[in-house]
Design a protein around this motif. Structure first.
Motif, PDB file in Angstrom:
ATOM      1  N   ALA A  47      87.567 -22.097 -32.053  1.00  0.00           N
ATOM      2  CA  ALA A  47      88.513 -21.170 -32.495  1.00  0.00           C
ATOM      3  C   ALA A  47      90.003 -21.408 -32.003  1.00  0.00           C
ATOM      4  N   LYS A  48      90.149 -21.628 -30.753  1.00  0.00           N
ATOM      5  CA  LYS A  48      91.406 -21.971 -30.183  1.00  0.00           C
ATOM      6  C   LYS A  48      91.847 -23.020 -30.762  1.00  0.00           C
ATOM      7  N   VAL A  50      91.852 -24.189 -34.018  1.00  0.00           N
ATOM      8  CA  VAL A  50      91.829 -23.877 -35.345  1.00  0.00           C
ATOM      9  C   VAL A  50      93.153 -22.851 -35.271  1.00  0.00           C
ATOM     10  N   GLU A  51      93.157 -21.997 -34.303  1.00  0.00           N
ATOM     11  CA  GLU A  51      94.463 -20.947 -34.190  1.00  0.00           C
ATOM     12  C   GLU A  51      95.494 -21.821 -34.140  1.00  0.00           C
ATOM     13  N   ILE A  54      96.452 -23.538 -37.299  1.00  0.00           N
ATOM     14  CA  ILE A  54      96.796 -22.432 -38.235  1.00  0.00           C
ATOM     15  C   ILE A  54      97.995 -22.038 -38.164  1.00  0.00           C
ATOM     16  N   LEU A 138      91.852 -23.922 -42.984  1.00  0.00           N
ATOM     17  CA  LEU A 138      91.678 -23.453 -41.842  1.00  0.00           C
ATOM     18  C   LEU A 138      91.090 -21.898 -41.688  1.00  0.00           C
ATOM     19  N   THR A 139      91.878 -21.254 -42.714  1.00  0.00           N
ATOM     20  CA  THR A 139      91.326 -19.633 -42.696  1.00  0.00           C
ATOM     21  C   THR A 139      89.915 -19.581 -42.792  1.00  0.00           C
ATOM     22  N   ARG A 141      87.758 -21.599 -42.166  1.00  0.00           N
ATOM     23  CA  ARG A 141      87.023 -22.091 -40.930  1.00  0.00           C
ATOM     24  C   ARG A 141      86.808 -21.116 -39.684  1.00  0.00           C
ATOM     25  N   LEU A 142      88.116 -20.488 -39.621  1.00  0.00           N
ATOM     26  CA  LEU A 142      88.262 -19.381 -38.693  1.00  0.00           C
ATOM     27  C   LEU A 142      87.493 -18.324 -38.887  1.00  0.00           C
ATOM     28  N   THR A 143      87.679 -17.809 -40.145  1.00  0.00           N
ATOM     29  CA  THR A 143      86.655 -16.867 -40.383  1.00  0.00           C
ATOM     30  C   THR A 143      85.220 -16.953 -40.154  1.00  0.00           C
ATOM     31  N   GLU A 146      84.642 -16.718 -36.245  1.00  0.00           N
ATOM     32  CA  GLU A 146      85.050 -15.420 -35.691  1.00  0.00           C
ATOM     33  C   GLU A 146      83.746 -14.389 -36.008  1.00  0.00           C
TER      34      GLU A 146
END
Length: 202
Positions: A47-48, A50-51, A54, A138-139, A141-143, A146
């Motif tokens: 997540a870090k 990907v953030e 993003i 990317l959004t 993937r992050l979803t 999380e």
């Protein structure tokens, strides 16, 4: 309230069996908790990354959009935006990690071809489209990450609660019951031995 059982050999065997199963259950829950924690920590690291991606991709996308607005005009860009179709390419599947259902969110096919005519547009708009497609990927993937972390955290909490109940309540209780029954049976055997010895002497 402490559980009590009559001091019989049958109850002793039952208590020992329950104690053995409780210890096995605790070991299994402990292993499950460790695996889930390891999985969650890996997802947090992902997540870090990907953030960070993003943030930079969003910045590039908005810069490209801003440039397209300057080159074509905001009204023209807004009109072109209304020609876009609703995207239903995102699908959600599930994978299981130690009984915890985690989502696998994927995009079947990104709309990489512009829905607008090339006649009245320029490359700045094409660049914005490409960048916002990257943002979308990317959004998604992050979803997925999380949501997975949230589900894992809930399962870890529940597993921890059950493991604590076994470790601090069930196992000590049945250890006490086993010890009490064994002591009572040993005392009974000693009394029986003394009684038989007394009868033999008489």
């Amino acid at each position: 309230m402490a559980k009590t059982m009559a001091p019989t050999k049958g109850n002793l065997m039952a208590a020992k069996n329950t104690l053995r199963l409780s210890k096995q259950g605790y070991e299994m829950l402990d292993k499950k908790r460790n695996i889930l924690i390891r999985e969650m920590m890996q997802l947090i690291e992902d997540a870090k990354d990907v953030e960070v991606k993003i943030e930079s991709t969003f910045k590039s996308a908005y810069n490209a959009l801003e440039y397209a607005n300057i080159m074509s005009g905001m009204d023209e860009v807004q009109n072109l935006a209304h020609t876009s179709v609703i995207d239903e390419s995102v699908t959600v599947n599930l994978r299981s990690v130690m009984g915890v259902e985690l989502p696998i969110v994927s995009i079947d096919k990104l709309v990489d071809k512009p829905m607008y005519s090339f006649y009245s547009t320029n490359s700045a708009l094409d660049e914005a489209l490409v960048k916002f497609n990257e943002v979308k990927e990317l959004t998604v993937r992050l979803t997925e990450i999380e949501n997975s972390v949230y589900r894992l955290a809930l399962s870890i909490k529940k597993t921890q609660k059950r493991a604590n109940a076994l470790q601090n309540i069930t196992i000590p209780m049945y250890e006490g019951i086993t010890k009490d029954i064994q002591n009572a049976l040993e005392e009974k055997d000693r009394e029986e031995h003394s009684r038989l010895k007394l009868i033999k002497n008489k």
